[in-house]
Design an enzyme around this catalytic site. Structure first.
Site, PDB file in Angstrom:
ATOM      1  CD  GLU A 214      -2.718  -1.520   0.231  1.00  0.00           C
ATOM      2  OE1 GLU A 214      -2.904  -0.596  -0.605  1.00  0.00           O
ATOM      3  OE2 GLU A 214      -3.276  -2.617   0.146  1.00  0.00           O
ATOM      4  CB  CYS A 248      -1.706   6.669   1.922  1.00  0.00           C
ATOM      5  SG  CYS A 248      -3.021   5.614   2.573  1.00  0.00           S
TER       6      CYS A 248
END
Length: 465
Positions: A214, A248
């Site tokens: 990720e 993120c």
């Protein structure tokens, strides 16, 4: 600090424990998840305080919302649906193989490793652990060395609520992280930046360890020429300045019709004033921890100024006791594509705003760059929504808002291309940490023996082979 020998010993202990219990029952898995929920709920105030210490200042409401509530919600969702997830799935059998039967059997992989980042130190360590425990695995977690108070608390609480052979937290520095990623896990999940993600992938490749990465990236927010600017500004501001941009999936930059650029700037001024009436000094605005991270962000902004960009600070920099600082929400208007601000993930409170010709130009801009972890589009037009979904690629898409897809436990969370590989969360996470095993059960009376050699050409023709 965990050295390599201790790390190997913990891994070996979990391997042995898994071999002794390779398929935990539904009751066992639910009970482990319940302990994780109790750990988080009972020690909520300690968790919030530790995160605040690591950040210099973290808005308490943000820690409650993005760290505590998300983990508890994930546990509730997993425990509610676990029976169905564990159930073998029937598979259709071609008529030539009937009356044989087929199914997909879901079983635990073994020992799962999780390397967590510093921006959401509790959430991004425990959310994948929820999925791994639900799938029946043993779990080792390496928390970030940049959040020492949170990491130490996590290790103490894990030791109190779990047998280390079930789940263990191993704090340590960069060398610990390297040794961790080199262990022969049955699956390894890493959350962080692409540079370190590549190092983790190389280390895992030595054992052919399956990995989930990720990685974040340049998440765009597109504003339709007919979109409500006030609504768009409010939702982009929420997504961008939650955790001071250290998310993120935060909007990384905005693409808007050039004729509406001035109106959008004014809308953002109003929203920031409404969100933070006491400015960046208020308790609801989070600090950017780490001198290196702040220097990186300041260098980005200085470069933009040096290249003649219009920089609009929507607050003041606030120095904190102990050397930390809050960096203000800041708009950077029409930065050049070659600037670091447009080449690197910002991961901070700077927001580039680019005026484009029209919605087609915005889509072209998205497709010209690496595929992002998320994409936000503000439009009520069904045709434009279709084009966003069919002509672009991203890990997730949200229309008329930001971030909230990650708060839906039934939606997979993951990236594509430069923003990562693989997805977890909910059933997708259960499957990520499971082996879907093909099972065929031959019936006692069957006709497959007719296909034994010597082959009969007439029979092959009859069967359409």
């Amino acid at each position: 600090m965990t050295d390599a020998r201790e790390l190997q010993a913990q891994f070996d202990a979990q391997r042995r424990a898994f071999a002794a219990e390779p398929y935990p029952t539904l009751a066992t898995r639910r009970e482990r998840l319940a302990r994780l929920a109790t750990l988080t709920r009972r020690h909520r105030d300690e968790i919030i305080a530790a995160i605040g210490e690591d950040f210099g200042h973290r808005a308490e409401a943000e820690s409650r919302l993005a760290e505590i509530a998300t983990v508890l919600q994930a546990v509730r969702h997993a425990r509610r649906h676990l029976r169905r997830w564990m159930r073998p799935r029937r598979a259709a059998v071609p008529w030539r193989l009937q009356p044989g039967r087929a199914r997909v059997h879901r079983q635990p992989l073994g020992v799962v490793g999780i390397i967590a980042p510093s921006n959401y130190p509790w959430n991004l360590a425990w959310l994948p652990a929820v999925d791994a425990l639900a799938a029946g695995n043993r779990v080792l977690i390496k928390p970030s060395e940049h959040t020492p108070a949170t990491s130490a608390l996590m290790a103490r609480l894990a030791e109190r609520y779990f047998d280390p052979a079930e789940l263990a937290v191993v704090p340590g520095d960069v060398e610990t992280a390297r040794a961790f990623s080199a262990l022969p896990f049955d699956h390894l999940l890493f959350t962080g930046n692409a540079r370190i993600g590549r190092e983790v992938a190389r280390a895992a490749a030595a054992h052919l360890t399956p990995i989930t990465l990720e990685l974040g990236g340049k998440t765009p927010a597109l504003i339709d020429p007919d979109a409500d600017l006030s609504r768009a500004a409010e939702r982009i501001a929420f997504g961008k300045w939650l955790n001071a941009g250290q998310t993120c999936i935060a909007p990384d930059h905005v693409l808007i019709d050039a004729s509406r650029l001035g109106d959008f700037i004014e809308a953002m001024r109003r929203v920031v004033k409404d969100f933070y009436p006491r400015g960046t000094a208020g308790k609801d605005y989070t600090a950017v921890p780490g001198e290196h991270q702040r220097a990186r962000l300041e260098a980005m902004l200085d470069e933009a100024r040096d290249h003649g960009c219009r920089v609009i600070a929507l607050g003041e920099r606030v120095e904190l006791p102990g050397g930390g600082a809050k960096l203000p929400p800041t708009l950077v208007i029409d930065p050049n594509e070659g600037l670091a601000l447009m080449q690197e993930e910002i991961f901070g409170p700077w927001l580039p705003v680019l005026g484009v010709r029209d919605f087609d130009a915005a889509l072209a801009h998205v497709n010209a760059g690496p595929r992002p972890l998320a994409l936000y589009a503000f439009t009520d037009d069904a045709e434009r929504r279709r084009r966003v979904l069919e002509t672009t690629h991203s890990g997730g898409v949200v229309f008329n808002d930001t971030l909230w897809h990650n708060a839906v436990p039934a939606l997979p969370f993951g990236g594509v291309g430069e923003s990562g590989m693989g997805a977890y969360q909910g059933e997708a996470g259960f499957l990520r940490f499971s082996l879907e095993r093909s099972v065929f059960l031959q019936a006692r009376r069957n006709a497959v023996g007719l296909l034994n050699p010597p082959y009969r050409r007439w029979l092959l023709r009859l069967l359409g082979l």
